[in-house]
Design a protein around this motif. Structure first.
Motif, short mmCIF file in Angstrom:
data_model
loop_
_atom_site.label_atom_id
_atom_site.label_comp_id
_atom_site.label_asym_id
_atom_site.label_seq_id
_atom_site.Cartn_x
_atom_site.Cartn_y
_atom_site.Cartn_z
N ASP A 189 10.83 -12.28 63.35
CA ASP A 189 10.94 -10.89 62.90
C ASP A 189 11.69 -10.83 61.58
O ASP A 189 12.81 -10.32 61.49
CB ASP A 189 11.65 -10.06 63.97
N GLU A 203 15.50 -3.96 63.17
CA GLU A 203 15.31 -5.23 63.85
C GLU A 203 15.04 -6.38 62.89
O GLU A 203 15.05 -7.56 63.28
CB GLU A 203 14.14 -5.10 64.84
N LYS A 204 14.81 -6.09 61.63
CA LYS A 204 14.37 -7.10 60.68
C LYS A 204 15.54 -7.88 60.09
O LYS A 204 16.63 -7.35 59.87
CB LYS A 204 13.58 -6.47 59.54
#
Length: 1020
Positions: free
Chosen positions: A713, A864-865
């Motif tokens: 991710d 989330e990255k």
């Protein structure tokens, strides 16, 4: 010290002791006696007075009557104890009376009155009486005063006197055995406290009831000061000392007392600054009268022995002197400088008062400090004692001071004093021609020390050299305009520091400057830049500076030259100019905050930042600002100071010689996987690059692969693509994309905005496409950055372009100006620059802040990255590149910076968290056709014309001709050089390439096809 010198010193010490114990002989000229009687009518603000002056035989006297209403004058002559009255004198419009000498004693009687409500520092009101000037007939020479005052009920009075009157007496009587011209009278409902200094000497406080709680600390401080000065100078010259509170904001030292205003006495720092200064005036200025005909030495000597030695005792001597140098350089400009001998008055009411006072106090104090350094402590402090013992009770001038120190030291000091008293300018130093030689005797450092003044000064100068073995300190006597210095060192030098402890008053180098409030309290002009929303809140401040004829300008009307070449005052946390230079200000939301900073576009200028919760907070603190001129940061709340800050910055004139090497222990090297693991919690990972270093791009590829293995991710931020390329970036890496590489390069505009060989980035972007990793265009459009660089500001941009800029831009990060100044110099030297330094710094900041803003926005929207940022090493720097700007926007974020060993520098710890040793890798040579092309237009159409063919290539043999128009390369249509670069991507020397052209002399509809074998221009 030889035997003779020891004997001389011993004799001088005995002489000092004798003089301290001796009773001073009367002056050869008899002294008039002055008996003054006064009473008051508080309700009518009136003073009634009678002066009786006894003038000795053969003496005359002039008495000035300014400021009083004379009601009667009578002169009597005593002849053989019989009074002869020559008659009364008409007092109508009389401003003075002169009594010529007579063989007999004369008696002068003057009756007068004076109405005082509020006259400067004079007042007769219900709260108290303050009479400091023009309140009695003023004699033209010193007299022996006695005073009888009918004091209002509940008041206690104070004036110069040998003995203090009984506080309970309604009539206060004072008599002083020291001749004076000026007498001062204070009366109010004082409460008196006292403390013994030693046997026979008491200190007193005469404080108003509401301030009596301050008395114990003031008494103890006064006791300590007097003890110190008696040891340093000699016995206290009077019978008592008092600290008297005044209604007016005064700070004076008179014989036997100091008069401090009630607003002054409550300031917490006064006990540690002004009080000691005013007490020492008892010795210098009061006991020894200042002969101002040759200049006022009193303020300089008192400042040095009271204020500066106090700071020295606290190990703050060097910092104290730098503070004062900064103040001197703020107030005294070349055009306003005066010789020290021209300083005669410390008045605040004279023209250019602050500049004049800076000369008298600071330059005067430095004469004594430099004299101390020149003679040594023993001779200097013995000279102070001898000066006091020789001249107590008498006037003295600079020549007397010189004579005393010549006696003590045995040196001729004529040139020392002449240079410091008669020249308006001060030393201005520069170091040139540094060289380091290794000799059989060791390392030698040589350099030229230049004096850039009209004539050179003679002085002793301290020189520190930072070497591999530590710090070595030297002292040299300097007298020439260019002095050649050679120093023997124990080891190799890294840096030389001239005058590291500020022992010589001199002009400060730009590197030594610190922004302080005095920059804006002196004669320096500034522009007050306002924005519409802040005008009302800061109106009092704007009016305050407008009175000094400073310009007030709206932010939208500030030109690029005014922005970079002016001292600026920026009121309001939301001031657009402040935001564009410093980013958001970390000022308290309430109260008043003032912060002075070095101008980030011009290190010779300053910017004062001002934020206030409301107009009332500003109004309460405005009058107090002159007390805090030495500070860079001030915070007030309800008019009270809550925070004040000063950092001295660089100490001394520092000249680098060589960078100190740094090393990394070999047993602490990490593998690639260990580094990747260490960065797993970092939201942003910057991998710096030199754009044409293939090893850097190989490292980027390896890191991205490793991070992806641990956490798929991720996203990749790219400096080489602007925001306008984002749509093409999204489409190219999407899982269902059918976009070809050539279409991607065309639609993203890669070769228009970046122009470096795409093969450096191709493996990374191919990997991102394969894994569908988001790519983020970080950059600002180059046309915007170029415009700011050329024009020197953002004012030339359209409103649409301005809207694309981050509003908050910090140009003041440590080292940013110096780094960009160096890069700009290389640009200009190489002929690549079309703009000034100011525009270059602003453009680079827009670049850095724009990328930081895009990173922060992406991370907020994609929590989330993990983002990997590929950018030039200078943009990726931890200290002043993109990372601190992202941190400002996302305070809790963790970030890591990586560079290769080729990008590492001596300040690598400031630049990066990790640096890698990578094998050298070269980009394979690209194949070339061997033709020169020029973009042209005809009838609105763009085409490429062959203007030359390289004889070393196969192009000419293939049939191509000069003048042919290039249509396609390997069937890819080309109209611009961008198209050619896209079409040629990946082709190698030896590849056969299809070239399509049109020939003008033939039918333009005919297309000719040729096969050309590509070649490598650097191969024979």
């Amino acid at each position: 010290m030889n035997f003779i010198r020891i004997v001389v010193h011993a004799l001088l010490i005995l002489l000092v002791s004798f003089l301290h114990g001796a009773v001073m002989a009367n002056e050869t000229s008899p002294i008039p006696r002055y008996e003054l009687a006064v009473s008051f009518n508080i309700a009518r603000n009136l003073l009634y007075g009678t002066a009786h002056i006894t003038i000795p035989p053969e003496e005359g006297l002039t008495v000035f009557l300014d400021g009083i209403d004379t009601t009667a004058i009578q002169v009597e002559i005593q002849v053989e104890k019989r009074a002869a009255t020559p008659g009364s004198i008409s007092v109508k419009e009389l401003s003075q009376i002169t009594i010529p000498p007579d063989k007999d004693q004369q008696e002068l009687y003057i009756s007068y009155e004076k109405e005082v409500v509020q006259e400067g520092e004079n007042s007769i009101v219900a709260e108290g009486i303050s009479l400091l000037h023009d309140w009695y007939p003023f004699p033209s020479r010193d007299v022996l005063f006695s005073l009888s005052a009918e004091v209002p009920q509940g008041f206690t009075a104070f004036a110069e006197s040998d003995r203090l009157p009984n506080a309970a007496d309604q009539t206060a009587r004072f008599a002083f055995s020291n001749p004076l011209r000026s007498l001062h009278f204070i009366a109010a409902p004082f409460i008196i406290d006292s403390l013994a200094v030693r046997e026979g000497l008491q200190v007193y406080t005469y404080f108003l009831p509401q301030d009596r709680e301050l008395a114990p600390e003031y008494l103890e401080a006064a006791r300590q000061y007097i003890n110190r000065y008696e040891e340093l100078v000699g016995p206290y010259p009077y019978n008592h000392f008092a600290i008297v509170e005044n209604m007016h904001p005064t700070g004076y030292g008179m014989p036997t007392f100091t008069l401090l205003g009630k607003s002054v006495i409550r300031l917490p720092f006064i006990k540690y600054t002004s009080l000691g200064h005013e007490i020492l005036h008892s010795w210098f200025g009061n006991s020894i009268e200042i002969d101002t005909g040759t200049g006022n030495w009193g303020e300089g000597l008192t400042t040095y022995l009271a204020d500066w030695l106090y700071r020295e005792k606290k190990t703050e001597g060097a910092i104290s002197r730098k503070e004062n140098f900064l103040k001197y350089n703020s107030y005294v400009k070349e055009e306003s400088a005066i010789p020290l001998r021209a300083f005669t008055s410390a008045s605040h009411n004279q023209p250019m008062a602050e500049s004049v006072r800076a000369s008298g106090y600071i330059r005067g104090a430095m004469v004594f400090h430099e004299l101390r350094k020149y003679l040594g402590d023993e001779d200097f402090f013995l000279g102070i004692k001898l000066f006091y013992s020789r001249y107590k009770g008498k006037p003295a001038g600079w020549s007397d001071i010189q004579a005393v120190f010549e006696t003590v030291s045995g040196f001729t000091l004529e040139s020392f004093f002449e240079q410091r008293l008669n020249r308006a300018y001060i030393p201005d130093l520069e170091v040139e021609n540094i060289s380091v030689d290794a000799t059989a005797e060791g390392t030698a450092l040589s350099f030229s020390l230049l004096q850039k003044t009209e004539a050179p000064f003679e002085f002793s100068i301290a020189i520190d050299v930072i070497t591999s073995a530590g710090r070595q300190t030297f002292t040299r006597r300097i007298s020439l305009a260019t002095e050649e210095i050679r120093l023997r060192l124990s080891s190799s030098p890294f840096e030389v520091i001239i005058d590291p402890r500020y022992d010589l008053l001199r002009r400060l180098d730009e590197s030594e400057r610190v922004a302080i409030l005095s920059n804006f309290l002196g004669p320096r002009k500034a522009i007050v830049v306002v924005s519409g929303d802040e005008n009302m809140r800061f109106s009092a401040f704007i009016d305050f500076f407008a009175e000094q004829n400073w310009e007030v300008r709206h932010a939208d009307k500030l030109s690029s030259a005014e922005l970079s070449d002016s001292n600026l005052i920026l009121p309001g946390k939301e001031n657009p100019i402040a935001l564009s230079l410093f980013g958001p200000l970390n000022h308290a939301p309430t109260g008043l905050t003032l912060e002075n900073r070095i101008h980030p576009l011009n290190k010779s200028k300053s910017i004062l930042l001002l934020s206030s919760g409301n107009a009332e907070q500003l109004q309460k603190a405005l009058a107090k600002l002159p007390h805090y001129g030495k500070y860079s940061y001030l915070q007030f709340r309800n008019g009270l100071i809550t925070d004040k800050r000063f950092s001295p910055g660089t100490m001394g004139l520092q000249v680098p010689i060589a960078a100190q090497p740094v090393a990394v222990p070999a047993d602490r090297t990490l593998s690639l996987e260990e580094v990747i693991k260490a960065m797993q919690n970092s939201r942003v990972i910057y991998i710096g690059e030199t754009h044409t270093a293939m090893a850097d791009h190989q490292l980027q590829h390896l890191i991205i692969e490793g991070l992806y293995r641990n956490n798929p991710d991720i996203a990749i931020g790219l400096e080489m693509f602007p925001q306008s390329s984002q749509k093409a970036l999204d489409q190219y890496v999407s899982t269902d994309s059918t976009m070809s590489e050539q279409d991607f390069l065309k639609r993203s505009g890669y070769f228009r905005v970046w122009k470096f060989d795409y093969r450096y980035y191709k493996p990374i972007i191919d990997f991102a496409k394969k894994q569908a990793i988001p790519l983020l265009g970080l950059n600002i459009d180059t046309s915007i950055v170029s415009s700011i660089f050329k024009e020197g500001s953002v004012q030339s941009l359209s409103e649409e372009e301005k809207a694309l800029l981050p509003e908050e831009r910090d140009l003041s990060l440590p080292g940013y100006y110096q780094r960009l100044q160096s890069i700009h110099g290389l640009h200009m030297t190489g002929g690549h620059g079309q703009g000034g330094l100011s525009g270059f710094i602003q453009a680079q900041a827009v670049w850095d802040e724009g990328m930081a803003e895009n990173i922060a926005v992406y991370l907020r929207n994609n929590p989330e990255k993990q983002l990997i940022v590929l950018a030039g090493t200078q943009h990726a720097r931890k200290d002043n590149g993109i990372p601190p700007r992202v941190k400002r926007r996302l305070d809790s974020i963790e970030q890591s910076v990586l560079v290769t060993e080729s990008s590492a520098s001596i300040d690598t710890p400031l630049v990066a968290d990790f640096y890698f040793f990578m094998p050298e890798i070269s980009l394979p040579p690209a194949g070339k056709i061997g033709i020169s092309l020029e973009e042209k237009e005809q009838n609105g159409d763009t085409f490429l014309e062959i203007t030359a063919l390289d004889s070393k290539s196969k192009a000419q043999d293939s049939g191509l001709l000069k003048g042919d128009r290039l249509i396609a390369v390997n069937s890819y249509p080309v109209e611009t050089m961008e198209d050619v670069r896209i079409a040629m991507l990946g082709l190698k020397p030896g590849d056969s390439t299809a070239i399509s052209i049109r020939r003008v002399e033939q039918s333009e509809q005919d297309i000719h096809e040729f096969e050309v074998e590509l070649y490598r221009p650097d191969m024979k």
